[in-house]
Write a protein that holds these residues in place. Structure first.
Motif, PDB file in Angstrom:
ATOM      1  N   THR A   1       1.061  -1.184   0.049  1.00 54.43           N
ATOM      2  CA  THR A   1      -0.115  -0.144  -0.048  1.00 54.43           C
ATOM      3  C   THR A   1       1.019   1.279   0.050  1.00 54.43           C
ATOM      4  O   THR A   1       2.080   1.167   0.711  1.00 54.43           O
ATOM      5  N   PRO A   2       0.542   2.133  -0.719  1.00 56.03           N
ATOM      6  CA  PRO A   2       1.427   3.387  -0.705  1.00 56.03           C
ATOM      7  C   PRO A   2       1.629   4.109   0.570  1.00 56.03           C
ATOM      8  O   PRO A   2       0.778   3.997   1.339  1.00 56.03           O
ATOM      9  N   THR A   3       2.839   4.537   0.569  1.00 51.11           N
ATOM     10  CA  THR A   3       3.083   5.140   2.262  1.00 51.11           C
ATOM     11  C   THR A   3       2.401   6.548   2.292  1.00 51.11           C
ATOM     12  O   THR A   3       2.382   6.914   3.265  1.00 51.11           O
ATOM     13  N   GLY A   4       2.167   7.187   1.092  1.00 47.18           N
ATOM     14  CA  GLY A   4       1.776   8.576   1.119  1.00 47.18           C
ATOM     15  C   GLY A   4       2.881   9.435   1.047  1.00 47.18           C
ATOM     16  O   GLY A   4       2.427  10.778   0.690  1.00 47.18           O
ATOM     17  N   TRP A   5       4.059   9.039   0.602  1.00 44.39           N
ATOM     18  CA  TRP A   5       5.241   9.885   0.421  1.00 44.39           C
ATOM     19  C   TRP A   5       5.818   9.178  -0.876  1.00 44.39           C
ATOM     20  O   TRP A   5       6.514   8.099  -0.849  1.00 44.39           O
ATOM     21  N   THR A   6       5.727  10.017  -2.195  1.00 41.85           N
ATOM     22  CA  THR A   6       6.379   9.631  -3.440  1.00 41.85           C
ATOM     23  C   THR A   6       7.534   9.166  -3.152  1.00 41.85           C
ATOM     24  O   THR A   6       8.072   8.212  -3.753  1.00 41.85           O
ATOM     25  N   ALA A   7       8.321  10.107  -2.487  1.00 46.57           N
ATOM     26  CA  ALA A   7      10.072  10.014  -2.660  1.00 46.57           C
ATOM     27  C   ALA A   7      10.330   8.493  -1.641  1.00 46.57           C
ATOM     28  O   ALA A   7      11.125   7.869  -2.331  1.00 46.57           O
ATOM     29  N   LEU A   8       9.593   8.207  -1.064  1.00 46.81           N
ATOM     30  CA  LEU A   8       9.839   7.029  -0.203  1.00 46.81           C
ATOM     31  C   LEU A   8       9.138   5.752  -1.015  1.00 46.81           C
ATOM     32  O   LEU A   8       9.711   4.795  -1.032  1.00 46.81           O
ATOM     33  N   ASP A   9       8.075   5.760  -1.363  1.00 43.22           N
ATOM     34  CA  ASP A   9       7.640   4.746  -2.336  1.00 43.22           C
ATOM     35  C   ASP A   9       8.505   4.476  -3.506  1.00 43.22           C
ATOM     36  O   ASP A   9       8.608   3.138  -3.672  1.00 43.22           O
ATOM     37  N   ALA A  10       9.226   5.472  -4.023  1.00 49.10           N
ATOM     38  CA  ALA A  10      10.132   5.090  -5.208  1.00 49.10           C
ATOM     39  C   ALA A  10      11.301   4.226  -4.877  1.00 49.10           C
ATOM     40  O   ALA A  10      12.073   3.599  -5.601  1.00 49.10           O
ATOM     41  N   GLN A  11      11.556   4.018  -3.489  1.00 46.80           N
ATOM     42  CA  GLN A  11      12.727   3.389  -2.658  1.00 46.80           C
ATOM     43  C   GLN A  11      12.193   2.013  -2.244  1.00 46.80           C
ATOM     44  O   GLN A  11      13.232   1.510  -1.556  1.00 46.80           O
ATOM     45  N   LEU A  12      11.071   1.647  -2.139  1.00 41.79           N
ATOM     46  CA  LEU A  12      10.520   0.373  -1.582  1.00 41.79           C
ATOM     47  C   LEU A  12      10.060  -0.535  -2.646  1.00 41.79           C
ATOM     48  O   LEU A  12       9.578  -0.117  -3.653  1.00 41.79           O
TER      49      LEU A  12
ATOM     50  N   PRO B   1       4.795  -2.817   2.599  1.00 36.95           N
ATOM     51  CA  PRO B   1       4.476  -4.328   2.361  1.00 36.95           C
ATOM     52  C   PRO B   1       3.292  -4.757   3.453  1.00 36.95           C
ATOM     53  O   PRO B   1       3.437  -4.555   4.464  1.00 36.95           O
ATOM     54  N   LEU B   2       2.169  -5.536   2.789  1.00 34.20           N
ATOM     55  CA  LEU B   2       1.188  -6.023   3.651  1.00 34.20           C
ATOM     56  C   LEU B   2       1.381  -7.511   4.061  1.00 34.20           C
ATOM     57  O   LEU B   2       2.085  -8.141   3.062  1.00 34.20           O
ATOM     58  N   GLY B   3       1.442  -7.646   5.059  1.00 36.41           N
ATOM     59  CA  GLY B   3       1.582  -9.218   5.590  1.00 36.41           C
ATOM     60  C   GLY B   3       3.005  -9.450   6.000  1.00 36.41           C
ATOM     61  O   GLY B   3       3.635 -10.312   5.784  1.00 36.41           O
ATOM     62  N   ALA B   4       3.836  -8.140   6.407  1.00 38.00           N
ATOM     63  CA  ALA B   4       5.131  -8.353   6.699  1.00 38.00           C
ATOM     64  C   ALA B   4       5.432  -7.187   7.596  1.00 38.00           C
ATOM     65  O   ALA B   4       4.563  -6.253   7.868  1.00 38.00           O
ATOM     66  N   VAL B   5       6.575  -7.428   8.453  1.00 35.86           N
ATOM     67  CA  VAL B   5       6.744  -6.462   9.551  1.00 35.86           C
ATOM     68  C   VAL B   5       7.772  -5.040   8.956  1.00 35.86           C
ATOM     69  O   VAL B   5       8.846  -5.555   8.152  1.00 35.86           O
ATOM     70  N   VAL B   6       7.349  -3.992   9.266  1.00 35.28           N
ATOM     71  CA  VAL B   6       8.203  -2.930   8.888  1.00 35.28           C
ATOM     72  C   VAL B   6       8.584  -2.258  10.191  1.00 35.28           C
ATOM     73  O   VAL B   6       7.916  -2.080  11.347  1.00 35.28           O
ATOM     74  N   GLU B   7       9.854  -2.341  10.491  1.00 38.62           N
ATOM     75  CA  GLU B   7      10.622  -1.904  11.784  1.00 38.62           C
ATOM     76  C   GLU B   7      10.965  -0.546  11.602  1.00 38.62           C
ATOM     77  O   GLU B   7      11.751  -0.187  10.842  1.00 38.62           O
TER      78      GLU B   7
ATOM     79  N   PRO C   1       6.744   7.217  15.031  1.00 32.67           N
ATOM     80  CA  PRO C   1       6.742   8.025  14.065  1.00 32.67           C
ATOM     81  C   PRO C   1       5.221   8.154  13.610  1.00 32.67           C
ATOM     82  O   PRO C   1       4.900   7.613  12.479  1.00 32.67           O
ATOM     83  N   TRP C   2       4.434   8.881  14.221  1.00 31.49           N
ATOM     84  CA  TRP C   2       2.939   9.245  13.828  1.00 31.49           C
ATOM     85  C   TRP C   2       2.698   9.676  12.489  1.00 31.49           C
ATOM     86  O   TRP C   2       2.076   9.400  11.693  1.00 31.49           O
ATOM     87  N   ARG C   3       3.618  10.771  12.017  1.00 35.16           N
ATOM     88  CA  ARG C   3       3.487  11.463  10.947  1.00 35.16           C
ATOM     89  C   ARG C   3       3.886  10.603   9.737  1.00 35.16           C
ATOM     90  O   ARG C   3       3.187  10.630   8.778  1.00 35.16           O
ATOM     91  N   LEU C   4       4.979   9.754   9.628  1.00 38.43           N
ATOM     92  CA  LEU C   4       5.110   9.108   8.683  1.00 38.43           C
ATOM     93  C   LEU C   4       4.239   7.759   8.563  1.00 38.43           C
ATOM     94  O   LEU C   4       3.961   7.737   7.363  1.00 38.43           O
ATOM     95  N   LEU C   5       3.583   7.447   9.505  1.00 40.20           N
ATOM     96  CA  LEU C   5       2.190   6.347   9.365  1.00 40.20           C
ATOM     97  C   LEU C   5       1.043   7.027   9.220  1.00 40.20           C
ATOM     98  O   LEU C   5       0.215   6.047   8.928  1.00 40.20           O
ATOM     99  N   LEU C   6       0.620   8.270   9.392  1.00 46.48           N
ATOM    100  CA  LEU C   6      -0.447   9.112   9.010  1.00 46.48           C
ATOM    101  C   LEU C   6      -1.293   8.423   7.622  1.00 46.48           C
ATOM    102  O   LEU C   6      -2.471   7.790   8.015  1.00 46.48           O
ATOM    103  N   PRO C   7      -0.698   8.654   6.524  1.00 51.62           N
ATOM    104  CA  PRO C   7      -1.553   8.243   5.462  1.00 51.62           C
ATOM    105  C   PRO C   7      -1.981   6.648   5.832  1.00 51.62           C
ATOM    106  O   PRO C   7      -2.900   6.309   4.960  1.00 51.62           O
ATOM    107  N   ALA C   8      -1.010   5.713   6.200  1.00 49.92           N
ATOM    108  CA  ALA C   8      -1.377   4.344   6.129  1.00 49.92           C
ATOM    109  C   ALA C   8      -2.527   4.128   7.072  1.00 49.92           C
ATOM    110  O   ALA C   8      -3.184   3.280   6.897  1.00 49.92           O
ATOM    111  N   LEU C   9      -2.403   4.981   8.263  1.00 52.43           N
ATOM    112  CA  LEU C   9      -3.152   4.771   9.128  1.00 52.43           C
ATOM    113  C   LEU C   9      -4.610   5.210   8.788  1.00 52.43           C
ATOM    114  O   LEU C   9      -5.755   4.477   8.964  1.00 52.43           O
ATOM    115  N   GLN C  10      -4.744   6.062   8.026  1.00 53.50           N
ATOM    116  CA  GLN C  10      -5.937   6.645   7.321  1.00 53.50           C
ATOM    117  C   GLN C  10      -6.661   5.433   6.580  1.00 53.50           C
ATOM    118  O   GLN C  10      -7.733   5.199   6.466  1.00 53.50           O
ATOM    119  N   GLN C  11      -5.794   5.001   5.729  1.00 56.30           N
ATOM    120  CA  GLN C  11      -5.989   3.907   4.923  1.00 56.30           C
ATOM    121  C   GLN C  11      -6.566   2.737   5.588  1.00 56.30           C
ATOM    122  O   GLN C  11      -7.626   2.085   5.168  1.00 56.30           O
TER     123      GLN C  11
END
Length: 223
Positions: free
Chosen positions: A24-35, A41-47, A54-64
């Motif tokens: 699922t997109p992170t909400g950050w185009t620059a980050l998506d381009a590097q992943l 990844p869904l069904g996997a651990v992000v450490e 890091p609430w701000r980084l995860l906000l778009p994913a939390l909304q989705q």
């Protein structure tokens, strides 16, 4: 052998791995381009290593995730500011907050939550770097989890996003981790996040990413 002929679980060290799972997109185009797969990844651990969760980084994913099911917050060190979270599109009815007694109990809680198909995102926080066996158990639980989704079929959110956050302790060397993706996140001023991709299925990323992430509300309150 051309890259297109490689087994899906194998990738060249000089290239990002082809995604073999849903993202699922992170909400950050620059980050998506590097992943791999262009997102979390869904069904996997992000450490995530960060001074505070890091609430701000995860906000778009939390909304989705809230559109597809429940969000489980396990052992977070601060209490979410309900007014701020709701103002940013996170219905409080979609949030489950779990307060275990210790890290061992927190891992057990996360494993049990990941057997629940209503959970679209599970965010677990620990205060110490977890041992390899610990992250292996969490990764296995994440890989086995399946989501029903808010619509009942989970077609576009088939598995939960599993986040493992811990304090940033750059002075302490990291041990091995079963998480396929590891990031270090640092706040720089009121509107910038600096993200280092420390582990991914692909070549190392030498430069840090600077993400424009302004925040006008208090994210957390003291317990």
């Amino acid at each position: 052998m051309a890259s297109t002929q490689l087994h899906p679980q194998v990738w060249r060290a000089s290239e990002l791995a082809a995604s073999v799972q849903s993202t699922t997109p992170t909400g950050w185009t620059a980050l998506d381009a590097q992943l791999p797969g262009g997102g979390w990844p869904l069904g996997a651990v992000v450490e995530l290593q960060a001074a505070v969760p890091p609430w701000r980084l995860l906000l778009p994913a939390l909304q989705q995730a809230c559109r597809h099911g429940q969000v489980a917050l396990v052992a977070l060190p601060l209490v979410p500011n309900a007014a701020a979270w709701a103002a940013h599109g996170l219905p409080l009815s979609r949030l489950w907050c779990v307060h275990p007694c210790d890290a061992r109990e927190a891992l057990w809680c996360a494993e049990q939550l990941l057997t629940c198909p209503e959970v679209a995102l599970c965010w677990l926080h620990v205060e110490e770097p977890p041992p390899l066996a610990w992250t292996q158990r969490l990764q296995q639980a994440a890989a086995a989890a399946r989501c029903a989704g808010a619509r009942g079929d989970g077609a576009d959110w088939p598995a939960p996003l599993v986040v493992l956050s811990r304090p940033d302790d750059s002075a302490r060397p990291d041990g091995a981790s079963a998480a396929p993706l590891r990031l270090r996140v640092r706040v720089e001023g009121p509107a910038t996040l600096v993200v280092q991709v420390r582990k991914r299925r692909g070549p190392p990323l030498a430069r840090a990413l600077r993400l424009h992430a302004p925040w006008l509300w208090s994210e957390w309150i003291e317990p």
